[in-house]
Design an enzyme around this catalytic site. Structure first.
Site, short mmCIF file in Angstrom:
data_model
loop_
_atom_site.label_atom_id
_atom_site.label_comp_id
_atom_site.label_asym_id
_atom_site.label_seq_id
_atom_site.Cartn_x
_atom_site.Cartn_y
_atom_site.Cartn_z
CB ILE A 201 -4.77 -13.89 -12.24
CG1 ILE A 201 -5.11 -14.91 -13.32
CG2 ILE A 201 -5.89 -13.83 -11.20
CD1 ILE A 201 -5.03 -16.34 -12.83
CG HIS A 202 -3.74 -7.48 -11.29
ND1 HIS A 202 -4.30 -7.44 -12.54
CD2 HIS A 202 -3.97 -6.26 -10.73
CE1 HIS A 202 -4.84 -6.24 -12.73
NE2 HIS A 202 -4.66 -5.51 -11.66
NE ARG A 203 -9.02 -5.57 -12.26
CZ ARG A 203 -8.78 -4.28 -12.38
NH1 ARG A 203 -8.76 -3.50 -11.32
NH2 ARG A 203 -8.57 -3.76 -13.54
NE ARG B 181 -3.83 -8.23 -3.86
CZ ARG B 181 -4.07 -7.27 -4.73
NH1 ARG B 181 -4.14 -7.54 -6.01
NH2 ARG B 181 -4.27 -6.05 -4.33
#
Ligand code: UD1
Length: 356
Positions: free
Chosen positions: A202-204, A235
């Site tokens: 998950i990074h968006r 992030r």
């Protein structure tokens, strides 16, 4: 003839690995790293593992707001392009490094080749969509990974320079999968048996920056009966801390992975959960069912063929998709045959010969 390639983020290093090899057979390549990704696990590891030549320039731009990051890249890139005077600038994908290089080249003006052109999510809230649209409309050579991408460009009125060359990430996958099988010890290190776990990323910003979305996703993960391996983007790590979200016991968070370990973990997973573009497609090519934590995808072929399902951050949809055990349909050669780097190099050669 001199090609100046600009890279800056993880997926661009992977795409540059096979293409840079081919380009250097015919041209002098100057490689510029903007410094958008800089941590060991986000950048240097890829250069070592994939034997990518060391960049001739590292602009060291690092993180910042979109305007700050892109603005700094533009200012630094202009100096490099003016000094190097390349015959063509080559950019990859849809990051801030891509749009920065395209804007500088277009104004000097130097012809631009865009690798992974024509992809669209049709969601302009995504910074990547803005980066793609602008870059495509400034480019002279538009290298599309799929026929859908080529058609998207025609729909936007682009009539020249469109080439469906297949997906350069497929070239990388074919080459490095064998190496991953030989070299990666990730299954042993994490004490995992093949097909006994799910692989998640998950990074968006559209997911990580919204507390309710992150919470839904992690609750869904926690309510599933599966072991989930999650290499964490910096992030996402920051936002989990900020939102004080506890990691469920069945979710194992690990440091970001290099390409070989990532391929090895993906190909041995029961399923993949992701909001990344590249990983959706890698899962398809590795024949592992994918659950996409977004509401739209640029890789529509993976969904049409039944190997990918879009669930956004909807808890019940995520759990349903994890438990779904339908057999998957046959696949088609939507992404070409793994010969994209050669095709791109030949087309660039012809373009430069005709436009010298
Ligand atoms: C970028 C691209 C995205 C691509 C992704 C691949 C843009 C707008 N987005 O997203 O299209 O899918 O790369 O991974 O260009 N950070 C670190 N260390 C690093 C790099 C980043 O700690 O080495 C942290 C910083 O807090 C930074 C945040 O991650 O602010 C986001 O990094 P950034 O490069 O802005 O975007 P990505 O989410 O990585």
């Amino acid at each position: 003839m001199k090609i100046l390639s600009v890279i800056g983020a993880r997926p661009q290093f992977i795409k540059a690995a096979p293409l840079s090899k081919e380009l250097r057979k015919k041209f002098k390549e100057v490689l510029v790293h903007t410094g958008q990704h800089y941590d060991y696990g986000m950048s240097p590891i890829f250069f070592q593992e994939l034997s990518i030549p060391q960049p001739d320039y590292n602009l060291g731009v690092g993180s910042g707001s979109h305007a700050q990051q892109t603005g700094q890249m533009i200012a630094s890139l202009e100096k490099v392009l003016e000094k190097e005077k390349p015959n063509m600038v080559l950019v990859y994908g849809d990051t801030n490094s891509t749009i920065a290089a395209a804007l500088v080249a277009a104004k000097l003006p130097i012809p631009i080749a865009h690798v992974e052109s024509g992809l669209r999510s049709f969601n302009r809230d995504m910074p990547e969509e803005i980066n793609r649209v602008v870059t495509d409309h400034l480019s002279q050579l538009l290298f599309c990974p799929t026929e859908t991408a080529a058609e998207n460009l025609r729909q936007e009125g682009i009539t020249r320079g469109i080439h469906n060359v297949g997906d350069v990430m497929y070239d990388a996958l074919i080459f490095y999968k064998k190496l991953a099988e030989q070299k990666s010890e990730i299954l042993k290190n994490l004490i995992l048996k093949p097909k006994s776990y799910l692989f998640a990323t998950i990074h968006r910003a559209e997911n990580t920056d919204k507390e309710a979305k992150v919470e839904n996703i992690f609750q869904a993960f926690g309510e599933s009966a599966e072991v989930i391996i999650l290499p964490i983007h910096p992030r996402t790590k920051k936002m989990l801390k900020q939102f004080k979200i506890k990691t469920p016991r069945n979710v194992r968070i690990i440091e970001p992975l290099g390409y070989l370990d990532s391929l090895q973990l993906q190909s041995n997973a029961k399923k993949v959960l992701t909001d990344s573009g590249g990983i959706q497609k890698e899962a398809y090519l590795l024949k592992v069912p994918c659950i996409t934590l977004r509401n739209e995808t640029e890789w529509v072929e993976t969904v049409k063929d039944g190997w990918n399902v879009l669930v956004g951050s909807d808890k019940s949809k995520i759990i349903k998709a994890i438990n779904d055990s339908r057999p998957r349909k046959n696949q088609s050669k939507h992404y070409g045959y793994g010969s994209s780097s050669k095709k791109i190099t030949n087309i660039i050669e012809e373009y430069l010969r005709n436009n010298a």
